[in-house]
Design an enzyme around this catalytic site. Structure first.
Site, PDB file in Angstrom:
ATOM      1  N   THR A   1      -6.066  -3.479  -4.713  1.00 33.58           N
ATOM      2  CA  THR A   1      -7.441  -3.700  -4.030  1.00 33.58           C
ATOM      3  C   THR A   1      -7.301  -5.022  -3.409  1.00 33.58           C
ATOM      4  O   THR A   1      -8.066  -5.559  -2.571  1.00 33.58           O
ATOM      5  CB  THR A   1      -8.289  -3.680  -5.294  1.00 33.58           C
ATOM      6  OG1 THR A   1      -7.780  -4.594  -6.437  1.00 33.58           O
ATOM      7  CG2 THR A   1      -8.896  -2.555  -5.603  1.00 33.58           C
ATOM      8  N   ASN A   2      -6.346  -5.981  -4.043  1.00 34.47           N
ATOM      9  CA  ASN A   2      -6.277  -7.188  -3.832  1.00 34.47           C
ATOM     10  C   ASN A   2      -5.063  -7.454  -2.749  1.00 34.47           C
ATOM     11  O   ASN A   2      -4.288  -8.650  -2.813  1.00 34.47           O
ATOM     12  CB  ASN A   2      -6.129  -8.076  -4.888  1.00 34.47           C
ATOM     13  CG  ASN A   2      -5.176  -7.930  -5.669  1.00 34.47           C
ATOM     14  OD1 ASN A   2      -4.170  -6.610  -5.408  1.00 34.47           O
ATOM     15  ND2 ASN A   2      -4.901  -8.441  -7.031  1.00 34.47           N
ATOM     16  N   CYS A   3      -4.907  -6.402  -1.927  1.00 36.82           N
ATOM     17  CA  CYS A   3      -3.728  -6.647  -1.054  1.00 36.82           C
ATOM     18  C   CYS A   3      -3.547  -7.607   0.024  1.00 36.82           C
ATOM     19  O   CYS A   3      -4.629  -7.671   1.017  1.00 36.82           O
ATOM     20  CB  CYS A   3      -3.357  -5.123  -0.227  1.00 36.82           C
ATOM     21  SG  CYS A   3      -2.018  -4.953   0.550  1.00 36.82           S
ATOM     22  N   MET A   4      -2.613  -8.556   0.125  1.00 39.84           N
ATOM     23  CA  MET A   4      -2.350  -9.427   1.106  1.00 39.84           C
ATOM     24  C   MET A   4      -0.887  -9.582   1.522  1.00 39.84           C
ATOM     25  O   MET A   4      -0.160  -9.537   0.872  1.00 39.84           O
ATOM     26  CB  MET A   4      -2.726 -10.739   0.404  1.00 39.84           C
ATOM     27  CG  MET A   4      -4.331 -11.341   0.940  1.00 39.84           C
ATOM     28  SD  MET A   4      -4.715 -12.299  -0.324  1.00 39.84           S
ATOM     29  CE  MET A   4      -5.161 -11.579  -1.685  1.00 39.84           C
TER      30      MET A   4
ATOM     31  N   ARG B   1       0.879  -1.084   0.048  1.00 41.42           N
ATOM     32  CA  ARG B   1      -0.016   0.013  -0.010  1.00 41.42           C
ATOM     33  C   ARG B   1       1.013   1.154  -0.074  1.00 41.42           C
ATOM     34  O   ARG B   1       0.614   2.158  -0.785  1.00 41.42           O
ATOM     35  CB  ARG B   1      -1.066  -0.130   1.288  1.00 41.42           C
ATOM     36  CG  ARG B   1      -2.109  -0.725   1.150  1.00 41.42           C
ATOM     37  CD  ARG B   1      -3.063  -0.871   2.132  1.00 41.42           C
ATOM     38  NE  ARG B   1      -4.037  -1.835   2.065  1.00 41.42           N
ATOM     39  CZ  ARG B   1      -5.030  -2.134   2.557  1.00 41.42           C
ATOM     40  NH1 ARG B   1      -5.304  -1.387   3.847  1.00 41.42           N
ATOM     41  NH2 ARG B   1      -5.821  -3.227   2.573  1.00 41.42           N
TER      42      ARG B   1
END
Lengths: 108, 121, 100
Positions: A105-108, A93
């Site tokens: 949007t698909n931050c892991m 981020r």
């Protein structure tokens, strides 16, 4: 965000609204707001992140970005710890924000 | 973890026909990000998504084909193209941007039958 | 076994043709919405279903047939099912593949 004489619109969290308004100075200012002083190592990641986004039209998840780091920057840098040291707390981020890219949007 | 499912993404639309191509790609990558067993199949006009050298800037669209090489980065190795769809469009694997497995209709049927979940785009 | 559903008229879309390349290798066909037009006899497209019937079961959704006034016009051999029957079919087959 005010940068010299220009005003650069950002969203509430500080992501640039228009990716074309990004510049090295903008990156430095965003980084400073995140409490990060950009070093050569930071720039290497930011440049890579931007070129990956440009090349693939997509910001990958952390795991995949680290794989790309490993391929392009060398194995010793392709580690999540390395990324975390440079961009503490939520590396993808923060790196995206500084690189002037949309919030992942698909931050892991 | 035992909640790994097999997920097949079926692409049957041309690349700039609405948002199908982008959404299909998003679904595939998100599936892989959550460690699901993802396969992708292209048939009908969907095979046009795979063509090399797409340059949609002048029609003000994002180049969805740029993301195709990401499938490999996400360890999605099962990318299939139905042979009849290629032949009907006078295309061969040479025309395609990424390596794929060309399958016939019997294999396509088997592929569909093997899935826990099929998402159609 | 897969239940393939088609919801587009064969005159407007290639859905049915594409489906029929794949479906007969272990599956059944369910025509719904405008897909039911494929089950009308003696049209330009009837042969698709006539041929399909030699290899697989073909179901049509009765409310869609009635709604369109097609009841007397169907290809012999297609099986009419209502909504409950459709639901039952989706449970009987392992997966449902929708062609749209």
């Amino acid at each position: 965000m005010q940068l010299g004489r220009t005003f650069i619109p950002t969203d509430r969290e500080g992501y640039l609204k228009d990716l074309n308004q990004w510049s090295n100075e903008a990156a430095e200012k965003i980084a400073a707001r995140e409490g990060i002083l950009l070093t050569e190592c930071h720039w290497e990641i930011i440049t890579l992140l931007r070129s990956v986004h440009q090349e693939y039209g997509h910001t990958p998840i952390t795991r995949v970005f680290i794989k790309i780091m490993s391929k392009r920057l060398g194995k010793e840098k392709g580690k999540s710890l390395y990324l975390l040291k440079l961009f503490p707390d939520s590396p993808m981020r923060k790196a995206c924000k500084i690189a002037g890219l949309p919030k992942p949007t698909n931050c892991m | 973890m035992s909640n790994t499912k097999s997920l097949l993404i079926v692409n049957r639309h041309a690349p700039y026909d609405g948002m199908y191509a982008k959404e299909a790609m998003d679904a595939a990558l998100i599936g892989a990000a959550f460690n699901q067993k993802v396969s992708v199949m292209f048939m009908d006009d969907g095979v046009y998504q795979l063509l090399r050298e797409q340059a949609p800037a002048d029609i003000r669209q994002k180049n969805t084909s740029l993301t195709l090489p990401m499938l490999d980065m996400y360890d999605i190795n099962n990318v299939y193209v139905e042979r009849a769809s290629l032949q009907a469009r006078n295309l061969t694997e040479e025309n395609l941007l990424i390596p794929v497995q060309v399958i016939d209709s019997v294999q396509a049927s088997e592929l569909l039958g093997q899935q826990d979940i099929i998402l159609n785009f | 076994m897969i239940l393939h559903t088609v919801n587009k008229s064969p005159a407007r879309s290639n859905c049915l043709k594409s489906c029929l390349r794949i479906a007969p290798h272990g599956g059944a066909l369910m025509l719904i919405e405008d897909g039911v037009y494929a089950s009308v006899n003696n049209t330009k497209h009837s042969q698709l279903i006539v041929d399909a019937l030699t290899r697989m079961q073909v179901f049509v959704l009765e409310p869609d047939i009635k709604a369109r006034g097609l009841s007397g016009l169907l290809i012999p051999g297609v099986s009419l099912v209502g909504y409950p029957g459709f639901v039952e079919l989706t449970q009987t087959y392992d997966t449902v593949q929708s062609w749209y």
